[in-house]
Design an enzyme around this catalytic site. Structure first.
Site, PDB file in Angstrom:
ATOM      1  CG  ASP A   1      -5.871  -5.632   0.254  1.00  0.00           C
ATOM      2  OD1 ASP A   1      -6.281  -6.587   0.934  1.00  0.00           O
ATOM      3  OD2 ASP A   1      -4.995  -4.856   0.639  1.00  0.00           O
TER       4      ASP A   1
ATOM      5  CG  ASP B   1      -1.191  -6.338   4.024  1.00  0.00           C
ATOM      6  OD1 ASP B   1      -1.407  -5.325   3.341  1.00  0.00           O
ATOM      7  OD2 ASP B   1      -1.998  -6.764   4.874  1.00  0.00           O
TER       8      ASP B   1
ATOM      9  CG  HIS C   1      -1.810  -1.156   1.342  1.00  0.00           C
ATOM     10  ND1 HIS C   1      -3.075  -1.139   0.816  1.00  0.00           N
ATOM     11  CD2 HIS C   1      -1.648  -2.397   1.876  1.00  0.00           C
ATOM     12  CE1 HIS C   1      -3.671  -2.303   1.037  1.00  0.00           C
ATOM     13  NE2 HIS C   1      -2.815  -3.095   1.678  1.00  0.00           N
ATOM     14  CG  PHE C   2       3.809   2.253  -2.408  1.00  0.00           C
ATOM     15  CD1 PHE C   2       4.118   1.519  -1.267  1.00  0.00           C
ATOM     16  CD2 PHE C   2       4.649   2.114  -3.518  1.00  0.00           C
ATOM     17  CE1 PHE C   2       5.235   0.665  -1.223  1.00  0.00           C
ATOM     18  CE2 PHE C   2       5.772   1.280  -3.479  1.00  0.00           C
ATOM     19  CZ  PHE C   2       6.067   0.551  -2.339  1.00  0.00           C
ATOM     20  NE  ARG C   3      -1.652   3.396   3.776  1.00  0.00           N
ATOM     21  CZ  ARG C   3      -2.345   2.289   3.937  1.00  0.00           C
ATOM     22  NH1 ARG C   3      -3.260   1.916   3.056  1.00  0.00           N
ATOM     23  NH2 ARG C   3      -2.149   1.511   4.980  1.00  0.00           N
TER      24      ARG C   3
ATOM     25  CG  HIS D   1      -1.949   2.760   9.111  1.00  0.00           C
ATOM     26  ND1 HIS D   1      -2.940   3.374   8.385  1.00  0.00           N
ATOM     27  CD2 HIS D   1      -2.095   1.429   8.887  1.00  0.00           C
ATOM     28  CE1 HIS D   1      -3.659   2.450   7.756  1.00  0.00           C
ATOM     29  NE2 HIS D   1      -3.155   1.260   8.035  1.00  0.00           N
TER      30      HIS D   1
HETATM   31  O1  DOR Z   1      -4.490  -4.440   7.983  1.00  0.00           O
HETATM   32  C1  DOR Z   1      -4.686  -4.086   6.834  1.00  0.00           C
HETATM   33  N1  DOR Z   1      -4.405  -2.846   6.409  1.00  0.00           N
HETATM   34  N2  DOR Z   1      -5.223  -4.966   5.974  1.00  0.00           N
HETATM   35  C2  DOR Z   1      -5.623  -4.595   4.741  1.00  0.00           C
HETATM   36  O2  DOR Z   1      -6.067  -5.440   4.018  1.00  0.00           O
HETATM   37  C3  DOR Z   1      -5.542  -3.185   4.323  1.00  0.00           C
HETATM   38  C4  DOR Z   1      -4.458  -2.517   5.025  1.00  0.00           C
HETATM   39  C5  DOR Z   1      -4.402  -1.017   4.848  1.00  0.00           C
HETATM   40  O3  DOR Z   1      -4.690  -0.529   3.761  1.00  0.00           O
HETATM   41  O4  DOR Z   1      -4.031  -0.337   5.804  1.00  0.00           O
END
Ligand code: DOR
Length: 425
Positions: A152, A305, A63-65, A309
């Site tokens: 996802d 994954d 996830h590169f947001r 955050h």
């Molecule tokens: O814990 C998670 N965070 N699981 C996911 O499938 C998405 C991800 C996120 O985008 O933060």
């Protein structure tokens, strides 16, 4: 860019061979020669006796947001995190803001990705705005360069919609990757329903949430012939179901994350929300089943994954803190320490699960380490013992429950896109 790397063991899963104590001569980004005692005046030289060389790793789940939450990560900072972990290709998830769910957004992604030092790919949303209501233009998204389809972060509740998607994805020969958590069995996400959740007074997420969806979707993958990637597998029964459907002939694979193969639900007691992730970290018997599946080959992909955050958000009370943890910088060291040095996998097997298998499933280019091929490799010191700390993280976020964890094996450099990135040399 030219480079001479000396004294390394070459793990080449593409050519399926291991060569010991070799030198590699790279001229203008192409491997020109592999052999013993190679010399060339004036070439930049990297002496790395005892180190390993293998293909630049491939992570099918990051996830590169970007766009939307670029204070947590963006395409360029995420690429730095990837390089630090030995990766030269990653597949970004579509749960950005706005979601990557139209051909225009896929095109915008690839335009921006050109500036990255690594090869960035993206899946596209399976449903519009990842809402599970209406399928996206799968054919147009494929045309624009999406390497697969995924909502996802969110499960797909409607089986008939998923069935139609599978039929169309099958025709495109592209995978669908699924977040398998049925909300019917989730009190609150991110913590396994069990004794730890009870201690924490958190209505947790049951294993059933994953198991029922894998059972349903594996059957549809078998029926349609669609390539199906079960994301971040977390349960023992889930692992058995994946094996069952593979044995039946389904084109199904599952990702195992470093946190799911190394931690148990008790880590929530130590790390609180830093160990909160969807699907949650579960029991020791689940962890062991994942390791067993990696070992017997029924689980063929390791994916991080990587979910950045901010630490401020992670400091909220457990029920409000977001789920997810960063993983790119630590995945290989954890795999090497726990799976290879732990006696479960050979180094070649680990390399396969982190490069060849994901590349094959998503049809990404992965050159071999032979003369004539584009140089795409990671240099790794298997003996170096070090401690994961804040300085380990080269992306924008540091939300990791592995802080202070001692690991063995460290990335020293990555050669890709005709550039040599020295990392811990
Ligand atoms: O814990 C998670 N965070 N699981 C996911 O499938 C998405 C991800 C996120 O985008 O933060």
């Amino acid at each position: 860019m030219d480079l001479l790397i000396q004294g390394v063991d070459i793990f080449d899963p593409v050519a399926d061979r291991l060569l010991k104590k070799q030198d590699i001569k790279i001229l203008d980004g192409i491997i020109r020669e592999v052999g013993e005692d190679l010399q060339e005046e004036g070439l930049p030289t990297c002496q790395a006796p005892g180190s390993y060389v293998f293909p630049g790793l491939v992570d099918v789940h990051v996830h590169f947001r970007d766009p939307g939450q670029t204070h947590k990560e963006d395409l360029m900072s995420g690429s730095q995190a990837a390089l630090a972990g030995g990766f030269s290709q990653v597949i970004c998830m579509a749960n950005t803001a706005p979601a990557i769910d139209s051909p225009q957004r896929v095109e915008a992604f690839y335009k921006k990705a050109q500036a990255s030092p690594i090869d960035l790919h993206t899946v596209a949303g399976l449903t519009k705005n990842l809402k599970g209501q209406e399928l996206t233009d799968l054919e147009g998204l494929a045309q624009a360069g999406a390497v697969g389809f995924s909502d996802d972060g969110f499960p797909l509740a409607d089986p008939s919609l998923l069935y139609e998607a599978m039929v169309r994805a099958r025709a495109l020969d592209l995978p669908i990757s699924l977040h398998e958590e049925d909300p019917a069995f989730i009190g609150k996400p991110g913590v396994n329903a069990g004794p730890v959740a009870q201690d924490l007074n958190h209505p947790g997420a049951s294993s059933l949430a994953e198991e029922v969806l894998i059972a349903r979707d594996g059957a549809m993958a078998l029926d349609t012939g669609c390539k199906l990637d079960i994301q971040h597998l977390s349960t023992r029964l889930g692992a058995q179901l994946v094996k069952f459907y593979r044995d039946q002939g389904a084109q199904i694979v599952a990702e195992v994350t470093p946190h799911h193969f190394s931690l148990t639900e008790e880590s929530l007691l130590e790390w609180g929300s830093l160990a909160k992730v969807n699907p949650p970290i579960r029991r020791e018997e689940d962890r062991q089943a994942l390791v067993q599946g990696l070992k017997d080959g029924s689980l063929s992909l390791i994916a991080s994954d990587h979910a950045p955050h901010t630490l401020d958000e992670k400091a909220y009370p457990l029920t409000h803190a977001p789920s997810g943890m960063v993983g790119l910088e630590t995945a290989l060291a954890l795999g090497h320490t726990l799976l290879v040095l732990g006696g479960h996998l050979s180094m070649m097997d680990l390399v396969k699960k982190m490069s060849l298998n994901p590349a094959r499933f998503y049809k990404l280019d992965l050159p071999s380490l032979e003369p004539g091929q584009r140089a795409n490799l990671c240099l790794f010191d298997p003996k170096k013992t070090w401690t994961i700390g804040p300085e380990t993280f080269k992306g924008k976020s540091q939300n990791s429950p592995f802080m202070g964890y001692k690991v063995t094996g460290q990335v020293q450099g990555v050669f890709t896109k005709n550039h040599w990135h020295e990392i811990n040399l």
